[in-house]
Design a protein around this motif. Sequence first.
Motif, short mmCIF file in Angstrom:
data_model
loop_
_atom_site.label_atom_id
_atom_site.label_comp_id
_atom_site.label_asym_id
_atom_site.label_seq_id
_atom_site.Cartn_x
_atom_site.Cartn_y
_atom_site.Cartn_z
N SER A 1 9.77 61.60 40.30
CA SER A 1 10.33 60.29 39.92
C SER A 1 10.81 59.50 41.13
O SER A 1 10.95 58.27 41.05
CB SER A 1 11.47 60.46 38.91
OG SER A 1 12.59 61.06 39.51
N THR A 2 11.03 60.15 42.26
CA THR A 2 11.49 59.47 43.47
C THR A 2 10.33 59.00 44.34
O THR A 2 10.41 57.94 44.97
CB THR A 2 12.41 60.40 44.29
OG1 THR A 2 13.46 60.87 43.44
CG2 THR A 2 13.03 59.67 45.48
N LEU A 3 9.25 59.76 44.36
CA LEU A 3 8.09 59.43 45.20
C LEU A 3 7.57 58.00 44.99
O LEU A 3 7.29 57.31 45.97
CB LEU A 3 6.97 60.44 44.98
CG LEU A 3 5.66 60.17 45.71
CD1 LEU A 3 5.87 60.09 47.22
CD2 LEU A 3 4.63 61.23 45.35
N PRO A 4 7.44 57.49 43.75
CA PRO A 4 6.92 56.13 43.58
C PRO A 4 7.74 55.06 44.31
O PRO A 4 7.17 54.06 44.76
CB PRO A 4 6.94 55.92 42.07
CG PRO A 4 6.82 57.29 41.50
CD PRO A 4 7.60 58.17 42.46
N PHE A 5 9.04 55.25 44.45
CA PHE A 5 9.86 54.27 45.19
C PHE A 5 9.39 54.18 46.64
O PHE A 5 9.16 53.08 47.16
CB PHE A 5 11.34 54.67 45.14
CG PHE A 5 12.22 53.83 46.02
CD1 PHE A 5 12.64 52.58 45.60
CD2 PHE A 5 12.61 54.28 47.26
CE1 PHE A 5 13.45 51.79 46.42
CE2 PHE A 5 13.41 53.50 48.09
CZ PHE A 5 13.83 52.26 47.66
N TYR A 6 9.23 55.31 47.29
CA TYR A 6 8.85 55.32 48.70
C TYR A 6 7.38 54.94 48.90
O TYR A 6 7.04 54.22 49.83
CB TYR A 6 9.14 56.69 49.32
CG TYR A 6 10.62 56.93 49.45
CD1 TYR A 6 11.32 56.50 50.57
CD2 TYR A 6 11.34 57.53 48.43
CE1 TYR A 6 12.68 56.67 50.68
CE2 TYR A 6 12.71 57.72 48.53
CZ TYR A 6 13.38 57.29 49.66
OH TYR A 6 14.74 57.45 49.76
N PHE B 1 20.79 46.77 52.36
CA PHE B 1 20.70 48.17 51.96
C PHE B 1 20.33 48.23 50.49
O PHE B 1 20.90 47.50 49.67
CB PHE B 1 22.04 48.90 52.17
CG PHE B 1 22.31 49.26 53.59
CD1 PHE B 1 21.96 50.51 54.08
CD2 PHE B 1 22.90 48.35 54.45
CE1 PHE B 1 22.21 50.85 55.40
CE2 PHE B 1 23.15 48.67 55.77
CZ PHE B 1 22.80 49.93 56.25
N VAL B 2 19.36 49.07 50.16
CA VAL B 2 18.96 49.31 48.78
C VAL B 2 19.11 50.80 48.50
O VAL B 2 19.26 51.61 49.41
CB VAL B 2 17.50 48.85 48.51
CG1 VAL B 2 17.36 47.35 48.74
CG2 VAL B 2 16.52 49.62 49.36
N ARG B 3 19.07 51.14 47.22
CA ARG B 3 19.18 52.54 46.82
C ARG B 3 17.88 52.98 46.15
O ARG B 3 17.30 52.24 45.38
CB ARG B 3 20.34 52.74 45.86
CG ARG B 3 21.69 52.51 46.53
CD ARG B 3 22.84 53.01 45.65
NE ARG B 3 24.12 52.80 46.28
CZ ARG B 3 24.70 53.65 47.13
NH1 ARG B 3 24.10 54.77 47.44
NH2 ARG B 3 25.88 53.38 47.65
N ASP B 4 17.47 54.22 46.49
CA ASP B 4 16.31 54.79 45.82
C ASP B 4 16.73 55.28 44.44
O ASP B 4 17.92 55.17 44.07
CB ASP B 4 15.65 55.87 46.69
CG ASP B 4 16.37 57.21 46.71
OD1 ASP B 4 17.35 57.44 45.95
OD2 ASP B 4 15.95 58.07 47.50
N PRO B 5 15.83 55.82 43.62
CA PRO B 5 16.20 56.24 42.26
C PRO B 5 17.29 57.31 42.19
O PRO B 5 17.89 57.52 41.15
CB PRO B 5 14.89 56.77 41.69
CG PRO B 5 13.83 56.03 42.43
CD PRO B 5 14.39 55.87 43.82
#
Length: 141
Positions: A20-25, A127-131
Amino acid sequence: MSETDLSAHHVGITVSDLESTLPFYRDVLGLSVVDRFTVSGDAFSDAVDVDGASADFVHLEADGIRIELVEYEPEGRRSPATGLNQPGAAHLGLTVPDLDSFVDGLPEDVPALSEPRTTESGSSIVFVRDPEDNLVELLER
């Protein structure tokens, strides 16, 4: 050991859910996946000092810097959220050619700490936040 004996290999970010985190990056930030692999066994458990450890890894490329996302089994206890000014806080910094355009193109569900700001150094940052609430600094020089 001299300074010339060292070279950077990667920056690591531990996540609880790699898929679920990979798509953000990959999709939101546009980083290229260069490798995926799993590591386990006694040598790995000893090296990371976690009994029975195994981990799934994804390596991404950002202009010559390798970013490693890693999901461990067993999962450890989540660290409390830290502000940028707290010792131990970490973030990933990435440059973009046009910060305002890049931020305008981010999905609505990507939270930012503020609107882009130009600092005294002349850099514009946001600054942004990942999932998983990891901080990513986007900057334009």
